[in-house]
Structures are given as C-alpha cells and as structure tokens.
Scaffold this motif. Structure first.
Motif, short mmCIF file in Angstrom:
data_model
loop_
_atom_site.label_atom_id
_atom_site.label_comp_id
_atom_site.label_asym_id
_atom_site.label_seq_id
_atom_site.Cartn_x
_atom_site.Cartn_y
_atom_site.Cartn_z
N ASN A 231 3.30 -2.71 8.24
CA ASN A 231 4.25 -2.66 7.12
C ASN A 231 4.13 -3.93 6.27
O ASN A 231 5.11 -4.62 5.99
CB ASN A 231 5.69 -2.49 7.64
CG ASN A 231 6.67 -2.18 6.51
OD1 ASN A 231 6.27 -1.72 5.44
ND2 ASN A 231 7.94 -2.44 6.74
N ASP A 232 2.90 -4.21 5.86
CA ASP A 232 2.60 -5.44 5.11
C ASP A 232 2.61 -5.11 3.62
O ASP A 232 1.58 -4.75 3.04
CB ASP A 232 1.24 -5.98 5.54
CG ASP A 232 0.97 -7.37 4.98
OD1 ASP A 232 1.71 -7.81 4.09
OD2 ASP A 232 0.01 -8.01 5.46
N GLN A 233 3.77 -5.24 3.00
CA GLN A 233 3.89 -4.94 1.58
C GLN A 233 3.09 -5.92 0.73
O GLN A 233 2.57 -5.57 -0.32
CB GLN A 233 5.36 -4.97 1.17
CG GLN A 233 5.62 -4.50 -0.26
CD GLN A 233 7.10 -4.42 -0.57
OE1 GLN A 233 7.90 -4.09 0.29
NE2 GLN A 233 7.46 -4.72 -1.80
N GLY A 234 2.97 -7.16 1.19
CA GLY A 234 2.19 -8.15 0.46
C GLY A 234 0.72 -7.76 0.37
O GLY A 234 0.09 -7.91 -0.68
N ARG A 235 0.15 -7.28 1.48
CA ARG A 235 -1.25 -6.86 1.45
C ARG A 235 -1.43 -5.64 0.56
O ARG A 235 -2.43 -5.54 -0.17
CB ARG A 235 -1.74 -6.53 2.87
CG ARG A 235 -3.22 -6.17 2.93
CD ARG A 235 -3.72 -6.05 4.36
NE ARG A 235 -5.15 -5.85 4.39
CZ ARG A 235 -5.75 -4.65 4.39
NH1 ARG A 235 -5.00 -3.55 4.35
NH2 ARG A 235 -7.06 -4.54 4.41
N VAL B 167 1.43 0.00 3.87
CA VAL B 167 2.87 0.18 3.65
C VAL B 167 3.52 0.95 4.79
O VAL B 167 4.57 0.57 5.29
CB VAL B 167 3.11 0.90 2.30
CG1 VAL B 167 4.59 1.22 2.13
CG2 VAL B 167 2.62 0.04 1.16
N VAL B 168 2.88 2.07 5.20
CA VAL B 168 3.52 2.94 6.18
C VAL B 168 3.00 2.69 7.60
O VAL B 168 3.51 3.28 8.54
CB VAL B 168 3.30 4.43 5.82
CG1 VAL B 168 3.83 4.72 4.44
CG2 VAL B 168 1.83 4.82 5.93
N GLY B 169 1.99 1.85 7.75
CA GLY B 169 1.45 1.60 9.07
C GLY B 169 2.36 0.72 9.90
O GLY B 169 3.45 0.31 9.49
N ALA B 170 1.88 0.39 11.08
CA ALA B 170 2.69 -0.42 12.00
C ALA B 170 2.93 -1.82 11.44
O ALA B 170 3.96 -2.43 11.69
CB ALA B 170 1.99 -0.50 13.36
#
Length: 724
Positions: free
Chosen positions: A388-392, A383-386
C-alpha cells in the motif's frame, strides 16, 4: 453588454434564492429538496434562507455584490468601466466562494446546485468583463469559452492529479521525505533497469512500457490508416461489413478480448491444442508476456486510430489530387506526394492517442502480462497490494506522465507549422483519386486476414455464452442469457428478472449523459486551440491531455482523494462517474477536432464574422456542420469508453451506481464465465445499435462534391440542390 450583465445577475440571484445551497444526496432533479418541507430545512434551503433563518452571515456577501452590480449598471458607465466592475465582482465572488468552500469558513457538507450555478454566473461575469476591456478582441463568447474550459480542467484534471502526485514525496519507511523521497523512488532499479538480455519483460517497467507503447502506437496507427483508406477510397460489398468489424474491438471491454485470446491461444486453448495435436508442437505460454499484450492492444486500439483517421482521409480535397494527376503524376505518386502528407495531422494524432492508450492500459497487461510488468499494473499493485505504497504509485505515475508529455512535444515538432488546409469553402468537382491497384491489393491483403482474426475472436466470445462450460461441457444452453437478462410477465405486467438489468440501465444512462458533454468539451477546446490566440496556450493544451496520460487507476484514486469530502463531495454519486468519463475521454474529441479543424481554412471564419455574425453564430452555423465527422467520432468514443472503461470505474462505482464492466468483473471473479460472456455479448450489440443512432443523429458533412463521371452542366442542378 448590459443585457448580458443583467442576464448573469438574474441567474445568480435565482441561484441564491431558489436552489439548495448544500449538496443533495439524491441529486437536484430527484426533487428531494422540495418534499416534506426540505426546502425550509438546513439541508435543502437556498442561500437566502440560510442567511435569514440559520445565521449564515457570510452568504450576505453575495447579495451585497449583486446589489453593487445593479448600482453599477444603473450608473450607465463607460464600456471599459463596466467591464472592470464585472471583473471585480466576478473575481471577488469566486474568491469568497472558494474561501467558504476550502478556507476556515468551510462547511462540513458539500456545496449544492445553488453554489454551482452561482459560481458559473460569477465566472461568466468575470470573462464578459474581460472581453469588455478588450481581451479576446472584445469577443465575450471566446473569453467565456476559454474561462470555462480553464476552470473545468483546473478543477477536474489538475486538482485531482496534483493531490496524488504530491503524495510522491510521502515519507519512506527508512527515512526521507519530500524531494529526497521522490528522488530515491525515481532511482529504483526496478523502473530503469536495462538488463534485457533475458527478454524485454526483464527490463525495468519504464522501458517495458515505452517499448510496448511505441510498438502498439505504430502498428495500430498503420492498421487504422489501412482501414480508413479502404473504407473511404474503395467500393464493394465488403466495405460496409468491414467498417462494422473494424470498430468491434472498441465496443468490447478489454479483458473480454484477453479472455478470448486465452481461450484460443492459451496453453490449453482451442487452437493451441489443435496445432499441438496436428503437428506435435509442444504447448507453451507464448501468449503471456509482451507478445500477448501487444496483440490484445492492437485489437483494442486500432479502431481508435481508424476513428481518428477516417474524417481526415475524407477531408483531403479531390481537387488537389486531380491537379496532381493533371500534371502527370501517377496514382502512386499522387498518394505519396499529395494525399499522405495532407493526412499527417490525423496520423500524428492517431499515433499519440494509441501511444498514450497503450501506456495507460490496465486490463490487457493484467490478463496477459505474465512476467511482463508495465507501469499501469505496477501502479495498481502499489496501491492495492500488501505494501500500500501510495508514494511509489505516484512516482510511477510521474514517469508515465513524462513519457506522455514527451510524445506530445515530439508530435508537435513533427507537424511543425505547415499548412494542412484542404477544406476552403469552395466546391470540389470530382471524387477522390483512385488508389494505386498494387496499393489497393496490398491493403486488402493486410485487412482481410486481420478481419478474419477479429471474427474468430468474436466468434469465441459469442459461442462462450451459449455453452454450459467452455472446453468442458460444450452443450448448447440459454441459461446464461436468462440469468442475466430474463424477462417474465405477470398480472402486474413485465418484470425485469435478470440480474444484469439494473447495471445495464445505469451504464447506458450515465454514458448517454457523459458522451455529449465529452464531445462538447473536446470540440470546443479544439476550436480554441486552432482558431484563437491567447496567453499560455501550450499549457492549456497540455492540461487537456493530462487526464488521458494518467492511468485510469490513478484517475480513480485521485478523484476519491479530491471529491470524498466537502466542499465538493461526489463519492458514491453518478456525478463523479460522469465527470471522470468526460475528462478521461475528452482528449479523443480534442485530438480528432484539432486534426479536422486544421483542414478548415480560416477564411471561412473570417468571412462569417465579416458578414456580421458573432463567434457563437460562426461556430454553430459554419464550423460545427463541417466538423460532423469529428463530432460523431467524439460522441461514439465518449459513449463507448464510458461503457467499457474499467480501471477508474472499479474505484468509483457504488451500490446505487454499478457499471457494466465492474459487474462483469464480479461475475468473472465468482467463476461465472458464461453469464459474464453473455453480458458482454449483449453489451456489444447494444453499443453497436447506439453507434448507428449517433451517426444518424449527427448526419454527414456536405462539401458539395460531385462524382467525376458527371459532366459540369449535369452536375449544376445537384450542386444547387445540395447547397439548398
């Protein structure tokens, strides 16, 4: 029935005519809507003024429903006819309110307290009508309780979680949406890889999480049972301090325990350096990985198991143990064949709580995980990483939820439908059977080293606040405490000059509000699950446990998605923090309440109702006094976890409502370790004092048990005094 009907109608009318219909930024009790003519503005006006002065004609439907309700009652209909009318009015009002909130007529501002009270009145009108039609055997209190819990769980657990889980089907960068995207994300080798030859940390994050949760659940439950047996079945000068030391880890923010472990056992830790110098052992990073995370989780979660088990261990009937001894069983046989099986609900619930806590834990793997990756940290970085993959992140949350649901069903299968009743309403003559001497020695040999280890950890925490810079400049100083909690006096009185005071006051206030609400929802849900029969009961129980199975980071994000805009706009307020704490921590009260309720004979309820008491009276005067250990555990847990929670809090705090844990994290991020440790130490002391106050207010359960040394004639006056 008519009195109840009139009562809810009057409350609904007051909601429409007196309370603000739109959300108040400062809250209802701040009185903003009553100052400077705000009551007559569109922001502070009740529904009646919105209808008459601002042309909000859809609100007239509610007044029409109230008028129809009054006409229905005036006609003096049959009970079932009145009930059907109540169901129609309540359901129509709730659907229209939902249409106003989420449909095409939705306003740009959030609904206020007038709308909230109106929704509550309409809900109870509906459930009272259902009871009048024969639902829940005509018991309006039971029907209302079921309706209230279902609505709360649906709105503050299922709805937010559903929003973030739906995002698991978001389009992927290289194509694929919906179910196809979810399937591809679930097939990620990083989740399910079994390449564990190089160590458990090299497995997929799903297997790492499951292995850690199983190991933590078993070990923490075992330690909790050891502590509970020693506290309840032994006497001595060590019992009282042991009870205090046992709960210390649960009153501490988890990252503080991780920091203490690093200071002691890290590569350059005090004990690591000392052992290396004495024995010539090369210093290593053994603490970082599964071992360190497991050790820190045992420190953090064994008290949860202890708090869950202590009421169950106390509830085992001495009469059953005495009967076993009378039939020739040894103390060891009595413990293994009688006492331990009766503790099975508590053991199962303690394991389930520790298992889910381990899976949802974020702080300890973040501090000590190293290359050992688990689902909670992977969700956070997704979520907060580069990327920003909300689906994963949502896909990983689904995997985590699947493990939690599996543990829930396995627990139910293990308990089965056996009876664990030990409290029947009859007085027990005799105390608990003494523990087998060898068993007692074994328990102490396990407990004392663990207590010494815990004392060492907390000694490090306390010492860190009184030195200039741990490991570099160990000179004694008070500047960290003065910086955080300084107080000065002047001509105008006392001044709270310490930087941490606002955060501490906010934290204690919000936690004090959240704790009783947490206990109320949890204990009421436990009573409904154990004592009542209704449709979709299993789904009801699953819904109550859902928020506990989801990591705090996911809960925080889901609350932002759900309550960041109208009709329920709560972001940046104290209300969203309170709601998050209530429904995040409620499962502890629920599982503790279920374990305690299963020890209470159903004939107690039946006897009370047979004598003419209502379900509400029976709950208040019979059940709740017997559930005092469970109530105390739920209050303590709700209060403590509200203070020490971090994973969800980091997304929900605001400038006006900054919690202690987020404030301490900020201090650590700025390198101010001394002030951070000083704040954590003061927080621990304050929490312990509050816990003692909670136990004092709740009191002890009185089961009219008499010491085995007393003869029956000598015990009779004491029994009569206890009964009085």
């Amino acid at each position: 029935m008519k009195k109840i009907f009139y009562g809810w109608l009057l409350a609904a009318l007051a909601a429409l005519c007196l309370l603000p219909w739109q959300q108040q930024e400062a809250g209802l009790f701040a009185g903003e809507w009553l100052r400077d003519g705000q009551f007559f503005s569109d922001r502070g006006a009740p529904a009646l003024l919105h209808l008459l002065s601002f042309g909000a004609w859809p609100l007239g439907v509610f007044f029409a429903l109230i008028a129809a309700s009054a006409a229905l009652v005036a006609g003096n209909p049959h009970r079932k006819t009145l009930g059907l009318g109540q169901i129609f009015i309540g359901a129509t009002g709730l659907l229209w309110l939902a249409w106003l909130g989420w449909g095409p007529l939705a306003a740009s501002t959030g609904l206020g307290f007038g709308a909230l009270l109106l929704a509550l009145c309409l809900l109870f009108l509906l459930t009272s009508g259902a009871a009048a039609c024969g639902v829940c055997r005509g018991d309006a209190f039971v029907a209302g309780a079921i309706g209230l819990i279902i609505c709360l769980i649906s709105l503050f657990v299922l709805f937010p979680v559903a929003l973030i889980l739906v995002s698991a089907g978001q389009p992927m960068e290289d194509g694929g949406t919906g179910a196809a995207a979810l399937a591809r994300r679930l097939a990620d080798p990083g989740i399910w890889s079994l390449n564990c030859v190089a160590g458990p940390g090299r497995c997929g994050v799903a297997w790492n999480t499951l292995a850690l949760a199983l190991l933590t659940g078993v070990s923490a439950t075992f330690l909790g049972l050891v502590f509970a047996l020693l506290v309840t079945r032994t006497n001595g000068r060590w019992v009282r301090p042991m009870r205090a030391i046992t709960i210390l880890p649960i009153v501490t923010p988890p990252f503080v325990l991780g920091l203490a472990l690093i200071l002691l056992f890290g590569r350059n830790g005090a004990i690591t350096s000392m052992v290396g110098d004495l024995f010539g052992i090369e210093q290593s990073r053994w603490l970082y990985g599964m071992t360190g995370v497991w050790l820190s989780q045992m420190l953090a979660f064994a008290p949860i198991a202890f708090m869950t088990l202590i009421g169950v261990v106390e509830g085992v009937s001495p009469s059953l143990e005495e009967a076993s001894g009378t039939l020739g069983a040894s103390s060891w046989q009595t413990f293994v064949k009688v006492s331990l099986p009766l503790m099975r609900p508590g053991i199962a619930n303690a394991f389930l709580l520790c298992f889910i806590e381990s899976m949802a834990d974020f702080g300890n793997p973040m501090v000590l995980g190293g290359n050992f990756h688990v689902l909670s940290t992977e969700i956070f970085f997704s979520v907060v990483g580069a990327s920003n993959d909300q689906g994963r992140a949502a896909t990983l949350a689904i995997v985590l939820l699947t493990f939690a649901v599996g543990a829930f069903f396995i627990q139910n299968l293990w308990l089965g439908k056996k009876s664990y009743v030990t409290v029947t309403g009859k007085a027990d003559h005799g105390g608990h059977a003494s523990l087998n001497p060898r068993l007692k020695t074994t328990l102490w040999s396990i407990a004392l080293p663990w207590f010494a280890f815990t004392a060492l950890i907390y000694g490090t925490v306390v010492a860190g606040g009184f030195v200039n810079n741990w490991g570099q400049d160990n000179a004694f100083t008070l500047r960290h405490y003065i910086d955080a909690f300084g107080i000065t006096t002047g001509a105008s009185g006392w001044h709270w000059t310490g930087q941490a005071w606002p955060s501490l006051f906010t934290t204690l206030t919000i936690s004090a509000i959240a704790a009783p609400l947490t206990a109320f929802v949890g204990i009421l849900s436990a009573w409904l699950l154990v004592r009542q029969q209704f449709a979709l009961k299993s789904a009801f129980e699953f819904g109550t446990m859902l928020s506990f199975a989801i990591p705090g980071t996911v809960i925080g994000i889901s609350y932002i998605l759900a309550f960041n805009s109208a009709p329920i706009e709560l972001t940046g307020t104290a209300t969203i923090l309170i709601l998050c704490f209530v429904f995040r921590n409620m499962p502890m009260g629920l599982r503790t309440g279920i374990a305690a309720m299963r020890q209470l004979d159903g004939s107690l309820d039946e006897a009370s109702i047979t004598l003419g008491a209502s379900s509400w009276t029976t709950m208040r005067k019979v059940i709740l006094p017997l559930l005092r250990p469970a109530i105390a555990s739920a209050l303590v847990y709700g209060f403590v976890r509200s203070i020490t929670s971090i994973s969800a809090v980091v997304f929900l705090v605001s400038a006006d409502y900054d919690m202690a844990t987020s404030y301490i994290i900020g201090l650590v991020s700025n390198g101010n370790y001394g002030t951070a440790i000083a704040y954590a130490t003061v927080l621990i002391v304050v929490i312990l004092l509050c816990i003692q106050l909670i136990h004092l207010l709740v009191g002890k359960r009185r089961l009219r048990r008499v010491s085995a040394e007393k003869t029956l004639p000598a015990a009779v006056p004491n029994l009569e005094k206890s009964y009085a």
